[in-house]
Motif scaffolding. Structure first.
Motif, short mmCIF file in Angstrom:
data_model
loop_
_atom_site.label_atom_id
_atom_site.label_comp_id
_atom_site.label_asym_id
_atom_site.label_seq_id
_atom_site.Cartn_x
_atom_site.Cartn_y
_atom_site.Cartn_z
N ALA A 219 111.74 86.38 13.95
CA ALA A 219 112.98 85.64 14.17
C ALA A 219 112.88 84.24 13.57
O ALA A 219 113.84 83.73 12.97
CB ALA A 219 113.29 85.57 15.66
N ARG A 220 111.71 83.61 13.73
CA ARG A 220 111.53 82.28 13.14
C ARG A 220 111.62 82.34 11.62
O ARG A 220 112.32 81.52 10.99
CB ARG A 220 110.17 81.72 13.56
N TYR A 221 110.95 83.32 11.02
CA TYR A 221 110.96 83.40 9.56
C TYR A 221 112.29 83.90 9.02
O TYR A 221 112.69 83.54 7.89
CB TYR A 221 109.81 84.30 9.09
N ALA A 222 113.01 84.70 9.78
CA ALA A 222 114.35 85.11 9.36
C ALA A 222 115.27 83.91 9.25
O ALA A 222 116.04 83.77 8.29
CB ALA A 222 114.92 86.13 10.34
N ARG A 223 115.22 83.04 10.23
CA ARG A 223 116.05 81.83 10.19
C ARG A 223 115.66 80.95 9.00
O ARG A 223 116.52 80.43 8.29
CB ARG A 223 115.90 81.04 11.49
N VAL B 263 120.32 86.53 16.96
CA VAL B 263 119.46 85.54 16.32
C VAL B 263 119.99 85.30 14.90
O VAL B 263 120.54 86.20 14.28
CB VAL B 263 117.98 86.00 16.26
N PRO B 264 119.84 84.08 14.39
CA PRO B 264 120.29 83.80 13.02
C PRO B 264 119.31 84.36 12.01
O PRO B 264 118.09 84.27 12.18
CB PRO B 264 120.33 82.27 12.97
N GLY B 265 119.84 84.96 10.96
CA GLY B 265 118.99 85.49 9.91
C GLY B 265 119.82 86.17 8.85
O GLY B 265 121.04 86.35 8.99
N PRO B 266 119.17 86.57 7.77
CA PRO B 266 119.87 87.32 6.72
C PRO B 266 120.13 88.75 7.16
O PRO B 266 119.46 89.27 8.07
CB PRO B 266 118.89 87.28 5.55
N ARG B 267 121.09 89.42 6.52
CA ARG B 267 121.22 90.86 6.68
C ARG B 267 119.89 91.49 6.29
O ARG B 267 119.31 91.15 5.26
CB ARG B 267 122.33 91.36 5.74
N ILE B 268 119.36 92.39 7.11
CA ILE B 268 118.05 92.98 6.86
C ILE B 268 118.19 94.47 6.59
O ILE B 268 118.76 95.21 7.39
CB ILE B 268 117.11 92.77 8.07
N HIS C 244 107.38 81.97 3.81
CA HIS C 244 108.80 82.17 4.02
C HIS C 244 109.55 80.84 3.87
O HIS C 244 109.07 79.80 4.30
CB HIS C 244 109.06 82.75 5.41
N GLY C 245 110.71 80.93 3.25
CA GLY C 245 111.49 79.73 3.00
C GLY C 245 111.29 79.16 1.62
O GLY C 245 112.11 78.39 1.13
N ASP C 246 110.19 79.55 0.97
CA ASP C 246 109.92 79.13 -0.41
C ASP C 246 110.43 80.15 -1.42
O ASP C 246 110.12 80.05 -2.61
CB ASP C 246 108.42 78.94 -0.63
#
Length: 439
Positions: A123-127, A159-164, A360-362
């Motif tokens: 969830a943290r990395y999805a956001r 939870v916030p995140g991209p479509r998976i 993640h995020g990079d």
């Protein structure tokens, strides 16, 4: 009896939901939103940048693209001012691992974290991934319960995140990349999952179980891998018969198959078996390029992964095991040239990073690597929008900005067609009509 039937109905509904591709959540604000845009790359396939446009969004979908900067009659509706920005579709990363990230403790985490722990990590990395401008990802390798629960939580808006789009556990050979390696034998028996197989019939069983568990796509490990802790090389690990059985079983159940593959023998065997896409592709050759083009198969290069493992393995703070280090030093430096040859040969390239290997995020750092490998900035953007959408078979849901599509868009200040590293500095993210980042 009534209670039993109700319970069965609920179970069936849950099973169907788990196997249905994630829908775009409705914006909690609802109503009409007017996004006023200075420069708009609505359809990267064309490369045409339009000026002074307004997107009209109802709920979570775009209903109209108007000329000029307009708003609702009588001041009704929300106005989003991006008149000084360059706007393009939400980006797509076709290869991530949201539930973890390489670090010196990765091997220990694999046997100490529960599925629940990993879901919260995911969830943290999805956001973080969403905030970087990636509104859709394909997660290709995590425990079933962890990633399917995260996928569905994002779909519900919990939870916030991209479509998976999720594969769940990789279908792999016993003792190969994707199986557990490098621990005591009794420990490895505990951690070998049902997706590990030997023989054509057993591999069909593994595919069918993954579909039953909720896999949107089947991910296999056709060759050895860099980060498996075994000196088994990077060549073909499934037999030709096993590959044919896997692809046939998946296609009959409506799932495409993508293959982790480094060695040319495994790449070509998978392409001949009718597989749909190759992840990495490090040692592809002229015959591979011919097969890619003949079959219309996609290549997902994951240059960031090659760059990352090469730097770690050759650096002063190397935390890889000896087996991992040897393979990282062998494969990592070869990946840029591989993409250069594939691109020159006309292979279709879809954007993917293997994030979780790198941080993640990079994810957007992959764009500069693709350009170094010979792609233009526009071609790199196409790889992360229209190409990735075609590869993942979601072209009606992602990759473009047009009426009828979900309102997935990002904005940067500069022109990424001139300097593709602008995409590393995303300042606005909207997914499904909901604003997640605005600076």
């Amino acid at each position: 009896m009534t209670s039993l039937l109700a319970a069965c109905a609920a179970l069936v509904a849950t099973s169907v939901a788990a196997q249905t591709p994630a829908a775009t959540p409705v914006s909690p604000e609802g109503g009409t939103t007017f996004v006023q845009i200075g420069r708009l790359l609505a359809d990267p396939a064309t490369g045409v940048v339009q000026r002074d446009k307004t997107l009209v969004i109802e709920g979570n979908r775009i209903v109209e693209v108007r000329d000029g900067f307009v708003s609702g009659a009588g001041g009704e509706g929300r106005i989003v001012d991006l008149r000084d920005s360059f706007v393009l579709p939400g980006l797509i990363d076709s290869h991530v691992h949201l539930t973890g990230q390489q670090n010196p403790n990765s091997r220990l985490e694999g046997v100490t974290q529960s599925d629940v722990d990993q879901a919260f990590v995911g969830a943290r990395y999805a956001r973080r991934t969403l905030m970087a401008g990636f509104t859709t990802v394909a997660d290709l390798g995590a425990t079933n319960q962890t990633i399917f629960a995260l996928r569905d939580a994002v779909r519900r808006g919990d939870v916030p995140g991209p479509r998976i789009i999720a594969s769940g556990e990789s279908v792999s050979v016993h003792g190969g990349h994707g199986d557990v390696n490098g621990y005591r034998d009794d420990i490895m028996h505990l951690f070998t999952g049902e997706s590990i197989c030997s023989g054509a019939d057993d591999c069909m069983r593994a595919v069918r179980l993954q579909v039953r568990s909720g896999a949107d796509i089947i991910k296999i490990t056709a060759t050895g891998g860099v980060l498996s802790n075994t000196a088994a090389g990077l060549g073909q690990q499934f037999s030709d018969e096993e590959l044919s059985a896997i692809v046939g079983a998946a296609h009959r159940m409506g799932r495409q198959v993508t293959a982790h593959a480094h060695g040319v023998d495994g790449i070509n065997a998978f392409l001949r078996a009718g597989g749909d896409s190759i992840e990495h592709g490090t040692y592809l050759d002229d015959e591979s390029i011919r097969l890619f083009r003949r079959e219309g198969t996609w290549l997902v290069p994951t240059l960031m992964a090659g760059d990352f493992v090469g730097r770690i393995a050759s650096g002063p703070d190397n935390f890889f095991t000896p087996a991992q280090t040897a393979k990282a030093l062998e494969a990592g430096p070869k990946m840029l040239d591989m993409v250069r040859r594939a691109h020159a040969g006309g292979v279709g390239i879809a954007f993917g990073t293997d994030s979780g290997v790198s941080a993640h995020g990079d994810n957007a750092q992959e764009f500069a690597l693709l350009v170094r490998a010979g792609m233009t900035p526009l071609e790199a953007i196409q790889a992360a929008t229209v190409n990735a959408a075609a590869h993942l078979r979601i072209s009606q849901e992602a990759g473009r900005i047009t009426a009828g599509m979900p309102a997935d868009l990002i904005a940067v200040v500069g022109d990424p067609l001139t300097d593709v590293t602008e995409l590393e500095r995303v300042r606005f993210v909207m997914r499904g009509g909901e604003i997640y980042r605005a600076e």
